[in-house]
Write a protein that holds these residues in place. Structure first.
Motif, PDB file in Angstrom:
ATOM      1  N   LEU A 234       0.761  -1.294  -0.028  1.00 22.96           N
ATOM      2  CA  LEU A 234       0.048   0.168   0.118  1.00 22.96           C
ATOM      3  C   LEU A 234       1.278   1.078  -0.287  1.00 22.96           C
ATOM      4  CD1 LEU A 234      -2.286   1.368   0.074  1.00 22.96           C
ATOM      5  CD2 LEU A 234      -2.258   0.686   2.387  1.00 22.96           C
ATOM      6  N   LEU A 235       2.020   1.409   0.898  1.00 23.99           N
ATOM      7  CA  LEU A 235       2.982   2.425   0.763  1.00 23.99           C
ATOM      8  C   LEU A 235       3.586   2.663  -0.137  1.00 23.99           C
ATOM      9  CD1 LEU A 235       3.918   4.787   2.661  1.00 23.99           C
ATOM     10  CD2 LEU A 235       6.156   2.882   3.437  1.00 23.99           C
ATOM     11  N   ARG A 236       4.064   1.242  -0.811  1.00 24.94           N
ATOM     12  CA  ARG A 236       4.512   1.436  -2.563  1.00 24.94           C
ATOM     13  C   ARG A 236       3.497   2.352  -3.316  1.00 24.94           C
ATOM     14  NH1 ARG A 236       9.049  -1.386  -4.314  1.00 24.94           N
ATOM     15  NH2 ARG A 236       7.937  -2.453  -2.083  1.00 24.94           N
ATOM     16  N   GLU A 237       2.363   2.005  -3.480  1.00 25.67           N
ATOM     17  CA  GLU A 237       1.569   2.642  -4.193  1.00 25.67           C
ATOM     18  C   GLU A 237       0.922   3.944  -3.966  1.00 25.67           C
ATOM     19  OE1 GLU A 237      -3.472   2.107  -4.938  1.00 25.67           O
ATOM     20  OE2 GLU A 237      -2.634   0.253  -4.568  1.00 25.67           O
ATOM     21  N   ARG A 238       0.941   4.214  -2.621  1.00 29.30           N
ATOM     22  CA  ARG A 238       0.739   5.689  -2.265  1.00 29.30           C
ATOM     23  C   ARG A 238       1.733   6.216  -2.349  1.00 29.30           C
ATOM     24  NH1 ARG A 238      -3.408   4.238  -2.484  1.00 29.30           N
ATOM     25  NH2 ARG A 238      -4.731   4.139  -1.068  1.00 29.30           N
ATOM     26  N   ILE A 239       3.374   5.893  -2.698  1.00 24.20           N
ATOM     27  CA  ILE A 239       4.621   6.347  -3.094  1.00 24.20           C
ATOM     28  C   ILE A 239       4.144   6.752  -4.434  1.00 24.20           C
ATOM     29  CG2 ILE A 239       6.954   6.281  -3.288  1.00 24.20           C
ATOM     30  CD1 ILE A 239       6.824   4.764  -0.450  1.00 24.20           C
ATOM     31  N   ASN A 240       4.086   5.930  -5.280  1.00 29.38           N
ATOM     32  CA  ASN A 240       4.070   5.687  -6.954  1.00 29.38           C
ATOM     33  C   ASN A 240       2.747   6.622  -7.749  1.00 29.38           C
ATOM     34  OD1 ASN A 240       5.779   3.603  -7.930  1.00 29.38           O
ATOM     35  ND2 ASN A 240       4.028   2.331  -7.918  1.00 29.38           N
ATOM     36  N   GLN A 241       1.894   7.596  -6.392  1.00 30.63           N
ATOM     37  CA  GLN A 241       1.334   7.749  -6.746  1.00 30.63           C
ATOM     38  C   GLN A 241       1.688   9.401  -6.912  1.00 30.63           C
ATOM     39  OE1 GLN A 241      -2.194   7.207  -4.325  1.00 30.63           O
ATOM     40  NE2 GLN A 241      -2.828   5.274  -5.636  1.00 30.63           N
ATOM     41  N   PHE A 242       2.245   9.735  -5.638  1.00 32.69           N
ATOM     42  CA  PHE A 242       3.297  10.706  -5.019  1.00 32.69           C
ATOM     43  C   PHE A 242       3.866  10.684  -6.329  1.00 32.69           C
ATOM     44  CE2 PHE A 242       7.534  12.389  -4.266  1.00 32.69           C
ATOM     45  CZ  PHE A 242       7.746  13.645  -3.525  1.00 32.69           C
ATOM     46  N   TRP A 243       4.656  10.124  -7.084  1.00 28.92           N
ATOM     47  CA  TRP A 243       5.730  10.521  -8.358  1.00 28.92           C
ATOM     48  C   TRP A 243       4.982  10.790  -9.347  1.00 28.92           C
ATOM     49  CZ3 TRP A 243       9.975  12.874  -7.239  1.00 28.92           C
ATOM     50  CH2 TRP A 243      10.904  11.494  -6.242  1.00 28.92           C
ATOM     51  N   GLU A 244       3.564  10.631  -9.345  1.00 28.19           N
ATOM     52  CA  GLU A 244       3.026  11.312 -10.357  1.00 28.19           C
ATOM     53  C   GLU A 244       2.893  12.044 -10.677  1.00 28.19           C
ATOM     54  OE1 GLU A 244       0.065   7.926 -11.270  1.00 28.19           O
ATOM     55  OE2 GLU A 244       1.055   6.482 -10.947  1.00 28.19           O
ATOM     56  N   LEU A 245       1.790  12.490  -9.169  1.00 26.28           N
ATOM     57  CA  LEU A 245       1.429  13.838  -9.465  1.00 26.28           C
ATOM     58  C   LEU A 245       3.067  15.017  -9.389  1.00 26.28           C
ATOM     59  CD1 LEU A 245      -1.091  15.108  -8.039  1.00 26.28           C
ATOM     60  CD2 LEU A 245      -0.194  15.120  -5.360  1.00 26.28           C
ATOM     61  N   GLN A 246       3.832  14.660  -8.950  1.00 24.03           N
ATOM     62  CA  GLN A 246       5.800  15.885  -9.068  1.00 24.03           C
ATOM     63  C   GLN A 246       5.094  15.762 -10.380  1.00 24.03           C
ATOM     64  OE1 GLN A 246       7.387  16.406  -6.393  1.00 24.03           O
ATOM     65  NE2 GLN A 246       9.497  16.392  -7.156  1.00 24.03           N
ATOM     66  N   GLU A 247       5.153  14.524 -11.242  1.00 21.35           N
ATOM     67  CA  GLU A 247       5.536  14.659 -12.495  1.00 21.35           C
ATOM     68  C   GLU A 247       4.471  15.740 -13.344  1.00 21.35           C
ATOM     69  OE1 GLU A 247       6.631  12.067 -16.227  1.00 21.35           O
ATOM     70  OE2 GLU A 247       6.114  11.111 -14.558  1.00 21.35           O
ATOM     71  N   TYR A 248       3.326  15.988 -12.936  1.00 19.29           N
ATOM     72  CA  TYR A 248       2.489  16.047 -13.691  1.00 19.29           C
ATOM     73  C   TYR A 248       1.824  18.172 -13.458  1.00 19.29           C
ATOM     74  CZ  TYR A 248      -2.011  17.731 -14.634  1.00 19.29           C
ATOM     75  OH  TYR A 248      -3.537  18.835 -15.464  1.00 19.29           O
ATOM     76  N   LEU A 249       2.605  18.244 -11.668  1.00 19.20           N
ATOM     77  CA  LEU A 249       2.434  19.442 -11.148  1.00 19.20           C
ATOM     78  C   LEU A 249       3.378  20.436 -11.489  1.00 19.20           C
ATOM     79  CD1 LEU A 249       0.945  19.027  -8.021  1.00 19.20           C
ATOM     80  CD2 LEU A 249      -0.173  19.840  -9.826  1.00 19.20           C
ATOM     81  N   GLN A 250       4.596  19.015 -11.669  1.00 18.02           N
ATOM     82  CA  GLN A 250       6.170  19.989 -11.662  1.00 18.02           C
ATOM     83  C   GLN A 250       7.099  19.846 -12.526  1.00 18.02           C
ATOM     84  OE1 GLN A 250       7.389  19.878  -7.325  1.00 18.02           O
ATOM     85  NE2 GLN A 250       6.207  21.647  -6.446  1.00 18.02           N
ATOM     86  N   GLY A 251       6.636  18.874 -13.668  1.00 15.20           N
ATOM     87  CA  GLY A 251       7.330  18.078 -14.590  1.00 15.20           C
ATOM     88  C   GLY A 251       8.081  17.888 -14.197  1.00 15.20           C
ATOM     89  N   GLN A 252       8.902  17.626 -13.411  1.00 12.22           N
ATOM     90  CA  GLN A 252      10.115  16.707 -12.597  1.00 12.22           C
ATOM     91  C   GLN A 252       9.796  15.234 -11.863  1.00 12.22           C
ATOM     92  OE1 GLN A 252      11.933  16.826  -9.785  1.00 12.22           O
ATOM     93  NE2 GLN A 252      10.989  18.090  -8.712  1.00 12.22           N
ATOM     94  N   THR A 253      10.739  14.325 -12.279  1.00  8.64           N
ATOM     95  CA  THR A 253      10.492  13.008 -11.155  1.00  8.64           C
ATOM     96  C   THR A 253      12.211  12.865 -10.272  1.00  8.64           C
ATOM     97  OG1 THR A 253      10.457  11.639 -12.712  1.00  8.64           O
ATOM     98  CG2 THR A 253       8.219  12.415 -11.990  1.00  8.64           C
ATOM     99  N   ASP A 254      13.029  13.988 -11.116  1.00  9.20           N
ATOM    100  CA  ASP A 254      13.907  13.685 -10.616  1.00  9.20           C
ATOM    101  C   ASP A 254      14.485  13.832  -8.893  1.00  9.20           C
ATOM    102  OD1 ASP A 254      14.722  13.480 -13.099  1.00  9.20           O
ATOM    103  OD2 ASP A 254      16.484  14.659 -13.620  1.00  9.20           O
ATOM    104  N   HIS A 255      13.880  14.934  -8.243  1.00  9.55           N
ATOM    105  CA  HIS A 255      13.971  14.541  -6.553  1.00  9.55           C
ATOM    106  C   HIS A 255      13.204  15.415  -5.871  1.00  9.55           C
ATOM    107  CE1 HIS A 255      14.817  19.174  -8.399  1.00  9.55           C
ATOM    108  NE2 HIS A 255      14.250  19.176  -7.493  1.00  9.55           N
ATOM    109  N   ILE A 256      13.234  15.171  -5.027  1.00  7.95           N
ATOM    110  CA  ILE A 256      12.316  15.969  -3.719  1.00  7.95           C
ATOM    111  C   ILE A 256      13.746  17.828  -3.453  1.00  7.95           C
ATOM    112  CG2 ILE A 256      10.837  15.853  -1.578  1.00  7.95           C
ATOM    113  CD1 ILE A 256      11.088  13.587  -1.946  1.00  7.95           C
TER     114      ILE A 256
END
Length: 461
Positions: A51-73
């Protein structure tokens, strides 16, 4: 120059644990320039790593959509070293970037712990059944708690170890106001943090005393406080005495530099036992000594530090726009709100939110980790001066009086976020707490395995 900040806060539905992310897009409207910023507070849960892995994947999808990058936090803050707050970190950073390397965090803030403090946490987590030594992943969690600097070595550009301090934010006002910033959207985040905290350019690990303030573009402030239970020092000191006696070392002669684990099992299929798990102590003179987990448990009992009160400290985080913006607006996605036993109606929440204008200036948020009430009370005077749109209820809404007191309701917050799993066996959240929040005319929101919570805010300068 007209600048707008678009904020999206998400309390992810991880169940019994905590995973909170913030995406802030700063926009220079006249220049049509977008400058993204992201920060995460805790990342973990119990019972379901999938479940945690699924939510983390959703976080990175959100990051890519909102901020156009998935390289870092940009920023990660860990409240304290308990499994349900950190065991998602490895997954969070495991995905590969476009250049083939693992994802990174620019700035990490974690509690500063002496080696024996870390060992005490590990032993108490094992005793509580939260870490199973027969599990390889669990053993890596032990190594993370014992040596977090090693874990972040290639994963963070700057690691800040926050030492506990009694001074509150008001007493350190001068320190908090240095390098407020010129609202330049061109300053790099790492450079801004180094200026704010007066950290040398080439340092990758820095020890700072609580409290500290991290700012972005001189417009958004993240304040971090780390109060700590004074009894913890005595507990660790007592344990050290028993430990040094076991090693036949005079207490004043040497100090512990590092602790790590080793497994002594010839056949990996053999069931793990306490006597097979060795803790290796490296002392200040570089000598090494070992002790088994079984022997450590015995010393722990003799030192009388086996306590159900395991949360001795947490980093408190609150963040807000600074410099009195001309206009602040906030609104909530109603589809993400959850209710308690029919006591709350989503429509009424939205209606009150949209029409009570005295709430519309609230953008500040407060995260408390698993802070005990005694420690929260130490900084309450500071926090009661703030007005929050949302507040994370300490320790998953536990009714234990170590964590909850009606005095907490003196804090001015509209939404009270309770991260607790439906599957948990601790009795979280306490219905008594839910009732007391409702009686004050405030709104408790239960974030569990299926219901997340999102808040959006628009701020203009």
């Amino acid at each position: 120059m007209k600048i707008q900040a678009n904020l999206l806060t998400t309390f992810h539905a991880v169940g019994q644990g905590l995973f909170c992310s913030n995406h802030i897009n700063f926009v220079a409207i006249d220049e049509k320039k977008l400058c993204p910023f992201s920060f995460v507070y805790d990342c973990g849960n119990r019972y379901s790593i999938e479940l945690l892995r699924e939510r983390i994947n959703q976080f990175w999808e959100l990051q890519e959509y909102l901020q156009g990058q998935t390289d870092h936090i940009d920023l990660f803050v860990l409240s304290h070293f308990h499994v349900d707050h950190y065991n998602g970190l490895k997954i969070l950073l495991s995905k590969k970037r476009k250049n083939g390397k693992n994802k990174k965090i620019k700035v990490v803030v974690i509690p500063y712990l002496e080696p024996l403090e870390s060992l005490t946490i590990v032993l108490e987590e094992i005793q509580a059944g939260n870490i199973d030594i027969s599990n390889e992943d669990a053993r890596s969690q032990i190594d993370f708690v014992l040596n977090p600097i090693d874990f972040f070595k290639n994963k963070a550009e700057l690691l800040i170890l926050l030492k506990s301090g009694k001074s509150n934010r008001n007493e350190s006002e001068d320190n908090l106001k240095v390098h407020r910033g010129d609202k330049s959207l061109d300053i790099e985040f790492l450079e801004e943090v180094r200026k704010n905290l007066k950290i040398e350019k080439n340092k990758t690990v820095e020890v700072c005393s609580s409290p500290i303030a991290i700012r972005r573009y001189g417009l958004w402030e993240i304040d971090l406080l780390y109060p700590k239970n004074e009894n913890l020092d005595k507990k660790v000191s007592d344990f050290k005495g028993f430990l040094f006696k076991f090693f036949k070392i005079e207490k004043g002669d040497l100090d512990i530099k590092k602790i790590y684990t080793a497994i002594e099992v010839e056949n990996k299929k053999v069931e793990m036992k306490d006597e097979n798990v060795k803790f290796i102590f490296e002392f200040s003179d570089s000598t090494l000594s070992s002790i088994s987990l079984k022997e450590l448990k015995g010393l722990l009992n003799k030192a009388k530090i086996c306590s159900s009160q395991r949360n001795d400290a947490s980093i408190i985080c609150w963040h807000f726009p600074i410099d009195n913006p001309k206009r602040e607006k906030s609104y909530i996605h109603p589809k993400h709100l959850s209710s308690f036993y029919g006591k709350l109606k989503i429509d009424s929440i939205v209606w009150r939110w949209m029409y009570q204008e005295n709430w519309l200036d609230r953008v500040a948020q407060l995260y408390t980790g698993d802070i005990p009430f005694k420690l929260l009370k130490e900084v309450m005077e500071d926090l009661t001066k703030e007005r929050f749109i949302l507040l994370q209820v300490p320790h998953h809404g536990s009714g234990d009086r170590n964590y909850w007191d009606p005095e907490i309701l003196d804090l001015e917050s509209y939404y009270w976020i309770i991260p607790a799993g439906v599957r948990n066996t601790y009795g979280h959240p306490s219905l008594e707490i839910v009732d007391s929040i409702l009686e004050k005319g405030k709104f408790p929101i239960w974030v569990n395995e299926t219901n997340n919570f999102q808040a959006q805010a628009i701020v203009e300068w």
